[in-house]
Design a protein around this motif. Structure first.
Motif, PDB file in Angstrom:
ATOM      1  N   VAL A 162       0.764   1.872   3.988  1.00 47.05           N
ATOM      2  CA  VAL A 162      -0.456   1.814   3.096  1.00 47.05           C
ATOM      3  C   VAL A 162      -0.044   1.554   1.803  1.00 47.05           C
ATOM      4  N   VAL A 163       1.103   2.177   1.209  1.00 44.45           N
ATOM      5  CA  VAL A 163       1.251   2.089  -0.150  1.00 44.45           C
ATOM      6  C   VAL A 163       1.687   0.458  -0.260  1.00 44.45           C
ATOM      7  N   ILE A 164       2.535  -0.111   0.441  1.00 45.01           N
ATOM      8  CA  ILE A 164       2.803  -1.707   0.610  1.00 45.01           C
ATOM      9  C   ILE A 164       1.691  -2.693   0.457  1.00 45.01           C
ATOM     10  N   ILE A 165       0.824  -2.259   1.301  1.00 47.71           N
ATOM     11  CA  ILE A 165      -0.429  -2.964   1.196  1.00 47.71           C
ATOM     12  C   ILE A 165      -1.262  -2.830   0.138  1.00 47.71           C
ATOM     13  N   VAL A 166      -1.388  -1.761  -0.387  1.00 45.95           N
ATOM     14  CA  VAL A 166      -2.108  -1.589  -1.645  1.00 45.95           C
ATOM     15  C   VAL A 166      -1.505  -2.352  -3.019  1.00 45.95           C
ATOM     16  N   GLY A 167       0.018  -2.159  -2.934  1.00 42.39           N
ATOM     17  CA  GLY A 167       0.854  -2.877  -3.960  1.00 42.39           C
ATOM     18  C   GLY A 167       0.667  -4.354  -3.971  1.00 42.39           C
ATOM     19  N   THR A 168       0.957  -4.919  -2.774  1.00 41.78           N
ATOM     20  CA  THR A 168       0.730  -6.195  -2.345  1.00 41.78           C
ATOM     21  C   THR A 168      -0.658  -6.862  -2.602  1.00 41.78           C
ATOM     22  N   TRP A 169      -2.045  -5.968  -2.423  1.00 38.90           N
ATOM     23  CA  TRP A 169      -3.258  -6.240  -2.889  1.00 38.90           C
ATOM     24  C   TRP A 169      -3.473  -6.449  -4.569  1.00 38.90           C
ATOM     25  N   LEU A 170      -2.793  -5.499  -5.278  1.00 41.81           N
ATOM     26  CA  LEU A 170      -2.714  -5.408  -6.481  1.00 41.81           C
ATOM     27  C   LEU A 170      -2.280  -6.684  -7.151  1.00 41.81           C
ATOM     28  N   VAL A 171      -0.892  -6.828  -6.638  1.00 42.33           N
ATOM     29  CA  VAL A 171      -0.244  -8.167  -7.077  1.00 42.33           C
ATOM     30  C   VAL A 171      -0.906  -9.385  -6.792  1.00 42.33           C
ATOM     31  N   SER A 172      -1.505  -9.380  -5.717  1.00 42.70           N
ATOM     32  CA  SER A 172      -2.250 -10.680  -5.533  1.00 42.70           C
ATOM     33  C   SER A 172      -3.659 -11.013  -5.851  1.00 42.70           C
ATOM     34  N   GLN A 173      -3.878 -10.053  -6.946  1.00 46.61           N
ATOM     35  CA  GLN A 173      -5.382 -10.264  -7.515  1.00 46.61           C
ATOM     36  C   GLN A 173      -5.430 -11.212  -8.799  1.00 46.61           C
ATOM     37  N   GLU A 174      -6.387 -12.109  -8.503  1.00 43.91           N
ATOM     38  CA  GLU A 174      -6.446 -13.113  -9.654  1.00 43.91           C
ATOM     39  C   GLU A 174      -7.443 -12.741 -10.604  1.00 43.91           C
ATOM     40  N   LYS A 175      -7.120 -13.231 -11.642  1.00 40.07           N
ATOM     41  CA  LYS A 175      -7.881 -12.977 -13.152  1.00 40.07           C
ATOM     42  C   LYS A 175      -9.410 -13.268 -12.654  1.00 40.07           C
ATOM     43  N   THR A 176     -10.511 -12.520 -13.491  1.00 38.38           N
ATOM     44  CA  THR A 176     -11.802 -12.394 -13.501  1.00 38.38           C
ATOM     45  C   THR A 176     -12.390 -13.885 -13.895  1.00 38.38           C
TER      46      THR A 176
ATOM     47  N   PHE B 118      10.725   2.073   0.098  1.00 40.90           N
ATOM     48  CA  PHE B 118      11.709   3.514   0.144  1.00 40.90           C
ATOM     49  C   PHE B 118      11.223   4.588   1.100  1.00 40.90           C
ATOM     50  N   VAL B 119       9.891   4.704   0.954  1.00 43.05           N
ATOM     51  CA  VAL B 119       9.202   5.912   1.888  1.00 43.05           C
ATOM     52  C   VAL B 119       9.365   5.443   3.289  1.00 43.05           C
ATOM     53  N   ILE B 120       9.365   4.148   3.783  1.00 45.13           N
ATOM     54  CA  ILE B 120       9.476   4.014   5.066  1.00 45.13           C
ATOM     55  C   ILE B 120      10.955   4.442   5.674  1.00 45.13           C
ATOM     56  N   PHE B 121      11.540   4.129   4.945  1.00 46.37           N
ATOM     57  CA  PHE B 121      13.017   4.040   5.254  1.00 46.37           C
ATOM     58  C   PHE B 121      13.738   5.539   5.001  1.00 46.37           C
ATOM     59  N   VAL B 122      13.113   6.359   4.084  1.00 50.73           N
ATOM     60  CA  VAL B 122      13.662   7.587   3.549  1.00 50.73           C
ATOM     61  C   VAL B 122      12.934   8.553   4.815  1.00 50.73           C
ATOM     62  N   GLY B 123      11.989   8.188   5.509  1.00 51.05           N
ATOM     63  CA  GLY B 123      11.364   9.166   6.472  1.00 51.05           C
ATOM     64  C   GLY B 123      11.726   8.731   7.725  1.00 51.05           C
TER      65      GLY B 123
ATOM     66  N   PHE C  87       2.359  -4.945 -12.515  1.00 51.29           N
ATOM     67  CA  PHE C  87       3.227  -3.941 -12.787  1.00 51.29           C
ATOM     68  C   PHE C  87       3.334  -2.870 -11.718  1.00 51.29           C
ATOM     69  N   VAL C  88       2.042  -2.218 -11.821  1.00 51.26           N
ATOM     70  CA  VAL C  88       1.889  -1.002 -10.728  1.00 51.26           C
ATOM     71  C   VAL C  88       2.002  -1.709  -9.361  1.00 51.26           C
ATOM     72  N   GLY C  89       1.444  -2.905  -9.113  1.00 50.81           N
ATOM     73  CA  GLY C  89       1.731  -3.311  -7.579  1.00 50.81           C
ATOM     74  C   GLY C  89       3.059  -3.488  -7.320  1.00 50.81           C
ATOM     75  N   SER C  90       3.841  -4.063  -8.060  1.00 46.34           N
ATOM     76  CA  SER C  90       5.245  -4.138  -8.066  1.00 46.34           C
ATOM     77  C   SER C  90       5.935  -2.841  -7.596  1.00 46.34           C
ATOM     78  N   VAL C  91       5.598  -1.738  -8.594  1.00 49.71           N
ATOM     79  CA  VAL C  91       6.251  -0.369  -8.205  1.00 49.71           C
ATOM     80  C   VAL C  91       5.965   0.224  -6.927  1.00 49.71           C
ATOM     81  N   LEU C  92       4.494  -0.091  -6.552  1.00 44.73           N
ATOM     82  CA  LEU C  92       4.049   0.508  -5.183  1.00 44.73           C
ATOM     83  C   LEU C  92       4.837  -0.025  -4.006  1.00 44.73           C
ATOM     84  N   ILE C  93       5.071  -1.385  -4.134  1.00 44.96           N
ATOM     85  CA  ILE C  93       5.849  -2.192  -3.079  1.00 44.96           C
ATOM     86  C   ILE C  93       7.182  -1.538  -2.882  1.00 44.96           C
ATOM     87  N   VAL C  94       7.813  -1.440  -4.056  1.00 38.22           N
ATOM     88  CA  VAL C  94       9.076  -0.627  -4.042  1.00 38.22           C
ATOM     89  C   VAL C  94       9.191   0.920  -3.492  1.00 38.22           C
TER      90      VAL C  94
END
Length: 222
Positions: free
Chosen positions: A51-65, A217-222, A206-213
Motif C-alpha cells: 500500500v505504501v509503495i502504491i501511494v508513493g508511486t502514485w504521488l511521483v507519477s502525478q502530472e502538473k495541474t 523496507f517494510v516488506i522485507f523487515v516484516g 519527494f514524499v513519494g520517493s520517501v514512501l517508496i523506500v
C-alpha cells in the motif's frame, strides 16, 4: 539489456526525479515472485508495504495541474516503461542470485566478479548485435568526446562497480536484505536531479520517493 534500455527511455520521457523512484520498486515484484513460485506467506507487513509503495508511486507519477494531453500521454508512457523496468530488473536480480548460489567458485569476490563479467559481456554482445537494426547509421559513434566520457564513467560506476557490489552483497547476505538496501537510490537521485540537473522536485515527488523506500523496507523487515 532490456531493463536498462527501458530505464534510459523512461529517463528521457519523465526525468530522473520520476523515473528512478518508480523503477526502483523492483523489490516489490521480487516479493511477488517469491509468493508465486516459492510459496512464501502473505503477511500484514507485506500488505502494508504494498500500500505504501502504491501511494508513493502514485504521488511521483502525478502530472502538473493544467498540463496538456500530450504531456499527460508522455507521463503515462514514461511511468509505464519505468514500471516495466522494475519487473525486468527483479527477474534479472533473481537470476543473478540463483547464479551466485549454484556457482562453484569458493571466493565471494571471485564469484561476484565472474557472474557480473558474464552478464555484462552478454549485454555488450546484445547491444552490438542489435545496433545495426536499431541505429542503421550508427549515430552513437558521432557523439561528442565529452558525452562519450560521461557515459563511459557512468557505465563503469553503475553497471560495473554498482552491480559488482550488489553481487558481492548477495553472496554475503540474503536477497531479502540486500535488495531493499540497493533500492534506496530514489532518495539520492531526487536530490541529485534537483541540484545537478536542475529538475523541479515537488513535494509530491519527494514524499513519494520517501514512501517508496519506506514501503520497500517494510516488506522485507516484516
Amino acid at each position: 539489456f532490456l531493463g536498462d534500455t527501458m530505464y534510459m527511455t523512461s529517463l528521457a520521457l519523465i526525468g530522473v526525479s520520476r523515473a528512478v523512484p518508480i523503477s526502483c520498486i523492483y523489490p516489490l515484484f521480487t516479493t511477488f515472485f517469491a509468493i508465486l513460485f516459492l510459496s512464501e506467506q502473505v503477511t500484514s507487513f507485506l500488505l502494508l508495504g504494498i500500500v505504501v509503495i502504491i501511494v508513493g508511486t502514485w504521488l511521483v507519477s502525478q502530472e502538473k495541474t493544467g498540463s496538456s494531453k500530450v504531456a499527460r500521454n508522455i507521463l503515462f508512457k514514461g511511468v509505464f516503461i519505468a514500471l516495466a523496468t522494475a519487473i525486468v530488473w527483479s527477474v534479472s536480480i533473481t537470476l543473478m542470485d540463483h547464479a551466485l548460489m549454484i556457482s562453484k567458485i569458493a571466493s565471494p569476490l571471485d564469484s561476484a566478479f565472474a557472474v557480473n563479467t558474464t552478464r555484462m559481456s552478454a549485454t555488450t554482445m546484445a547491444f552490438l548485435a542489435l545496433s545495426p537494426l536499431i541505429d542503421r547509421h550508427f549515430r552513437f559513434m558521432k557523439l561528442k568526446r565529452k558525452t562519450w566520457l560521461i557515459l563511459a564513467v557512468g557505465g563503469i560506476v553503475a553497471l560495473g562497480l554498482g552491480w559488482f557490489l550488489l553481487a558481492v552483497s548477495l553472496s554475503q547476505i540474503d536477497a531479502s536484505r540486500a535488495v531493499p538496501i540497493s533500492s534506496v537510490s530514489p532518495l539520492f537521485t531526487t536530490l541529485i536531479g534537483a541540484f545537478l540537473l536542475k529538475e523541479k522536485v515537488t513535494v509530491k515527488i519527494f514524499v513519494g520517493s520517501v514512501l517508496i523506500v519506506l514501503g520497500t523496507f517494510v516488506i522485507f523487515v516484516g
